[in-house]
Design a protein around this motif. Sequence first.
Motif, PDB file in Angstrom:
ATOM      1  N   ILE A 231       0.922  -1.331   0.021  1.00 58.84           N
ATOM      2  CA  ILE A 231       0.096  -0.017  -0.097  1.00 58.84           C
ATOM      3  C   ILE A 231       0.807   1.100   0.178  1.00 58.84           C
ATOM      4  N   ASN A 232       0.922   2.029  -1.060  1.00 59.10           N
ATOM      5  CA  ASN A 232       1.812   2.972  -1.296  1.00 59.10           C
ATOM      6  C   ASN A 232       1.531   4.233  -0.287  1.00 59.10           C
ATOM      7  N   ASN A 233       2.714   4.601   0.401  1.00 58.63           N
ATOM      8  CA  ASN A 233       2.713   5.653   1.459  1.00 58.63           C
ATOM      9  C   ASN A 233       3.440   6.777   1.000  1.00 58.63           C
ATOM     10  N   GLY A 234       3.545   7.024  -0.480  1.00 61.00           N
ATOM     11  CA  GLY A 234       3.959   8.102  -0.952  1.00 61.00           C
ATOM     12  C   GLY A 234       5.651   8.190  -1.260  1.00 61.00           C
ATOM     13  N   SER A 235       6.315   7.189  -0.914  1.00 59.28           N
ATOM     14  CA  SER A 235       7.730   7.062  -1.195  1.00 59.28           C
ATOM     15  C   SER A 235       8.285   5.518  -1.733  1.00 59.28           C
ATOM     16  N   ASN A 236       8.811   5.657  -3.068  1.00 64.06           N
ATOM     17  CA  ASN A 236       9.374   4.511  -3.592  1.00 64.06           C
ATOM     18  C   ASN A 236      10.309   3.679  -2.509  1.00 64.06           C
ATOM     19  N   ASP A 237      11.075   4.350  -1.596  1.00 61.47           N
ATOM     20  CA  ASP A 237      12.155   3.750  -0.931  1.00 61.47           C
ATOM     21  C   ASP A 237      11.530   3.251   0.420  1.00 61.47           C
ATOM     22  N   SER A 238      10.534   3.580   0.654  1.00 58.07           N
ATOM     23  CA  SER A 238       9.867   2.768   2.025  1.00 58.07           C
ATOM     24  C   SER A 238       8.690   2.287   1.839  1.00 58.07           C
ATOM     25  N   HIS A 239       8.511   0.838   2.125  1.00 61.77           N
ATOM     26  CA  HIS A 239       7.093   0.105   1.986  1.00 61.77           C
ATOM     27  C   HIS A 239       6.875  -0.317   3.285  1.00 61.77           C
ATOM     28  N   SER A 240       5.921   0.247   3.960  1.00 57.69           N
ATOM     29  CA  SER A 240       5.692  -0.401   5.309  1.00 57.69           C
ATOM     30  C   SER A 240       4.473  -1.117   5.488  1.00 57.69           C
ATOM     31  N   ILE A 241       3.571  -1.084   4.518  1.00 56.88           N
ATOM     32  CA  ILE A 241       2.124  -1.823   4.698  1.00 56.88           C
ATOM     33  C   ILE A 241       2.248  -2.739   3.495  1.00 56.88           C
ATOM     34  N   PRO A 242       2.752  -3.916   3.744  1.00 60.91           N
ATOM     35  CA  PRO A 242       2.618  -5.120   2.538  1.00 60.91           C
ATOM     36  C   PRO A 242       1.174  -5.708   2.551  1.00 60.91           C
ATOM     37  N   TYR A 243       0.616  -5.552   1.224  1.00 61.43           N
ATOM     38  CA  TYR A 243      -0.672  -6.140   0.916  1.00 61.43           C
ATOM     39  C   TYR A 243      -0.762  -7.571   0.261  1.00 61.43           C
ATOM     40  N   TRP A 244       0.309  -7.741  -0.474  1.00 60.63           N
ATOM     41  CA  TRP A 244       0.417  -9.144  -1.005  1.00 60.63           C
ATOM     42  C   TRP A 244       1.855  -9.582  -1.327  1.00 60.63           C
ATOM     43  N   ARG A 245       2.261 -10.954  -1.277  1.00 55.81           N
ATOM     44  CA  ARG A 245       3.373 -11.324  -1.436  1.00 55.81           C
ATOM     45  C   ARG A 245       3.521 -12.585  -2.150  1.00 55.81           C
ATOM     46  N   SER A 246       4.545 -12.745  -3.207  1.00 59.81           N
ATOM     47  CA  SER A 246       4.386 -13.781  -4.112  1.00 59.81           C
ATOM     48  C   SER A 246       5.064 -14.974  -3.308  1.00 59.81           C
ATOM     49  N   GLY A 247       6.071 -14.996  -2.305  1.00 62.72           N
ATOM     50  CA  GLY A 247       6.815 -15.954  -1.879  1.00 62.72           C
ATOM     51  C   GLY A 247       8.178 -15.719  -2.590  1.00 62.72           C
ATOM     52  N   PRO A 248       9.208 -16.659  -2.120  1.00 59.05           N
ATOM     53  CA  PRO A 248      10.663 -16.377  -2.636  1.00 59.05           C
ATOM     54  C   PRO A 248      10.816 -17.020  -4.193  1.00 59.05           C
ATOM     55  N   TRP A 249      11.546 -16.586  -4.816  1.00 60.07           N
ATOM     56  CA  TRP A 249      11.725 -17.219  -6.231  1.00 60.07           C
ATOM     57  C   TRP A 249      12.737 -18.391  -5.922  1.00 60.07           C
ATOM     58  N   ASP A 250      12.389 -19.463  -6.600  1.00 64.17           N
ATOM     59  CA  ASP A 250      13.108 -20.652  -6.521  1.00 64.17           C
ATOM     60  C   ASP A 250      13.658 -21.215  -7.957  1.00 64.17           C
ATOM     61  N   ARG A 251      13.885 -20.033  -8.792  1.00 66.86           N
ATOM     62  CA  ARG A 251      14.645 -20.294  -9.882  1.00 66.86           C
ATOM     63  C   ARG A 251      13.907 -20.590 -11.068  1.00 66.86           C
ATOM     64  N   SER A 252      12.492 -20.801 -10.854  1.00 71.90           N
ATOM     65  CA  SER A 252      11.823 -21.208 -12.015  1.00 71.90           C
ATOM     66  C   SER A 252      10.382 -20.310 -11.815  1.00 71.90           C
ATOM     67  N   SER A 253       9.921 -20.372 -10.535  1.00 67.79           N
ATOM     68  CA  SER A 253       8.778 -19.710 -10.111  1.00 67.79           C
ATOM     69  C   SER A 253       8.955 -19.054  -9.003  1.00 67.79           C
ATOM     70  N   PHE A 254       7.583 -18.172  -8.450  1.00 62.90           N
ATOM     71  CA  PHE A 254       7.439 -17.881  -7.061  1.00 62.90           C
ATOM     72  C   PHE A 254       6.814 -18.885  -6.378  1.00 62.90           C
ATOM     73  N   ILE A 255       7.350 -19.076  -4.976  1.00 66.74           N
ATOM     74  CA  ILE A 255       6.623 -20.023  -4.268  1.00 66.74           C
ATOM     75  C   ILE A 255       5.483 -19.418  -3.648  1.00 66.74           C
ATOM     76  N   GLY A 256       4.427 -19.470  -4.152  1.00 63.45           N
ATOM     77  CA  GLY A 256       3.385 -18.795  -3.721  1.00 63.45           C
ATOM     78  C   GLY A 256       2.364 -18.371  -4.947  1.00 63.45           C
ATOM     79  N   VAL A 257       2.764 -18.650  -5.939  1.00 64.28           N
ATOM     80  CA  VAL A 257       1.952 -18.330  -7.255  1.00 64.28           C
ATOM     81  C   VAL A 257       1.705 -19.453  -7.756  1.00 64.28           C
ATOM     82  N   PRO A 258       0.635 -20.391  -7.536  1.00 57.90           N
ATOM     83  CA  PRO A 258       0.731 -21.664  -8.168  1.00 57.90           C
ATOM     84  C   PRO A 258       0.252 -21.657  -9.451  1.00 57.90           C
TER      85      PRO A 258
END
Length: 854
Positions: free
Chosen positions: A217-244
Amino acid sequence: MQMGTRTRSFSASNSSMFFFLFFFSLLSSNCHCAEVYEISPSHPLPQGQTLVSPAHIFELGFFSPNNSADKYVGIWHKNISPRKVLWVANREKPLAAADTSASLTVSSNGNLKLVDGKQKSVWSTNVTSQVSSSNTSSVTALLLDNGNLVVNDHLGAELWKSFDYPSDTVLPNMVLRYDKSGKGNFLISWKSENDPSPGRFLLGLAPQTPSQEFIWINNGSNDSHSIPYWRSGPWDRSSFIGVPEMDHRYINGFKVDDNLKQGTQDFTYSIYDKPVAYIYISPEGIVKLIFSKNDGKWYVHWQEPKNPCDIYGACGPFGVCKASASPICKCLKGFVPKSSDEWSKGNWTQGCVRQTKLFCERQTIKSVSSRGKDDDGFWKMVKLKLPDSHEFITAFDAEATSNDCKLRCLNNCSCLAYAFVSNIGCLVWSKDLIDIQQFFSFGADLYIRQSRSELGEGKPIKLIVSLTAIGFVSILAAIVFGFHRRRANQKRHIKQNFESTGMMKRSRDGLREYIGKHDPSELQIYDFECILIATDNFSVSNKLGQGGFGPVYKGMLQDRKEIAVKRLSSSSGQGIEEFKNEMLLISNLQHKNLVRITGCCVKEDEKLLIYEYMPNKSLDTFLFDTRKRAVLDWATRYNIIQGVARGLLYLHHDSNVKVIHRDLKASNILLDEKMNPKISDFGLARIVEGTHSLENTQKVVGTRGYMSPEYAMGGMFSEKSDVYSFGVLVLEIISSQKNTSFSLYDQQLGFLAYAWNLWNEGRGLELVDEILGDLYSSSEVLKCVHIGLLCVQDNAVDRPTMADIALMLSSDTDGPQPKLPIFTIQNSVYHPQSHSENTNSSKNKASITMIVGR
């Protein structure tokens, strides 16, 4: 006729009005008078003209979103509607709609600049150019065929490009980057569909290794992201663990480059089978992959978030979310809700707290002797989007193992969990475990630190501890001797049961002759009391379902191995036949798409078959359930179709004996923990000689709607009988429609005839389950509809073999045009009419009476 620089215009001789009109008509139909191919100081882009890429793929021009009062400069695909603006130059400084004199030009310092009607700068590239004033006239702005707007100097060197300054969209081969300085290029959503100014949501890479995609959720600064809304999970070199949905079979070319030395992380993608595509973040905070089928329209391929579990931290710290469960949140093992009142109200964001302190938290100084028996252990969870805030252990070499990762975590009291992912390595967590999601057929394993008491591993019993070494050895020897003696008695007992029921007698039946050559004692023999304990005395709560010849129960053996127990009905004579078939036939068939039998148990009238446990039960529990079928995305359905085809191919061609299943249907397809299919229920299966193409039976048994015409009407069965059943199953998987309960309003139209009509009219995609929306591969769906209709043709000779089907599924090989299936066994009987002009032709009606139904 004379052409200006890059701008098409014409002049014609006035000597003849006829020729003037002739040339005018030609040029008006082929000329793009409002299109230019470059912008330069001498040729700015005014309103009314557009800058186009060389192959006319992309277009740049002035636009007003949804006829709003503001005006912007943007880029979009040229010939696809509805128009989606992919990049906006002046998204924070719109022009007034009344300003018709604004233009986009190259300034005297070599920058691309948007000026209003008063020649006041509204937007500029602001690049410090090394171009001398004498060469600025040669600076040009071009729009490339990949959608990148570039500014080049007089030597053709790139001074600036729009790909470095995205708006809300990333195109194929465009880079989203994050570097160690904290800088990066992020996607920022529009404020609304009518307002391209920066909105509430921001999409980009997080500064972690391995990388993750986040929506903040954008707080007006690209350098600071304090409110995560969705996350893909870590990249495992072929896909994101969290995006089936990010399956390599359908979305090729995704790539994340984690450069640890340079401290940069780059995300790119190129979708080979869908070259016209884009990913964007919507004003509502939804990231979508959109593509075109070359029909001038847009389609959604996948989107996130799509359910409540996708929202970051839906179940709070130490909670796990499962979209198909009710309620969707539960605490991890060893944890309880932080607030029971809030949890009961469905407010799970406060999460859970540990119920029993860890051993390392209770000990200030741990001795070597106490640590071995009292130290903490780990509880394994599978198919997860791993929690946020992981730490990547870079100290490990390429030979590191999961046990190395475990010891690293165990030796650090602050380590709460670990995961060893094959393509990544060792990840550990020392912060609250948050944003965990459990999937059906995707994800990674996580090992969560627990106290021994939570794991059920208490201190050894004092009596055992006090035994002397000699006494322990004596008891152990007695146990081993007793076990072997009991085992021998069991084998004799089961042989006697087989002989007393006549189950080993030879017969003209090829199957009985085959069984007679096998010793049933080769199978694992289970003690009946052991099965009673495992199933809690066949408790109703452990009942998995009801088969044709008895119920099936879930059980857990003393070694914590889960099993499925089929309890054959003592009053069913056919149950004895099924017992013979399944116990001796399946034990000799080994294939990953066939269910595996582990043993049996016989005591008086009790006949039990023990199978490997399938946690997701049978296909029909998902396919025909209006709530659960959403779990079956197209990738899963296609994988099930392919798996069943491989299993049948093995039975018909690749096993030591040719086996005809005779009862293939959705309820006989079991699903493992990864939703992989396994064919089950071989009670009606028959072994046939390899040279025989057709067999006959006096007793027609099977399931209404899946039986082929020649089998239902005449008792004739062959491998083509299974092919027919497979065709019905394929069409059911595509549509989530049960063939025997299909109805189309008041029309007397059977399921197979309905599917054939759609195919014949070029509307095969209308058969797709509506719950999939546009999230499927149209080419694969049409291929499967085609195969399904080839399989259900009335004449067995017309049907393909399973070898043919496997080839069609794995390649672009096309089969012949399927014929209309006239014979149907359904609630509504189809009355086909001749397609000739003679409307008085007779109608054919098919019906059967089945001797034995299931």
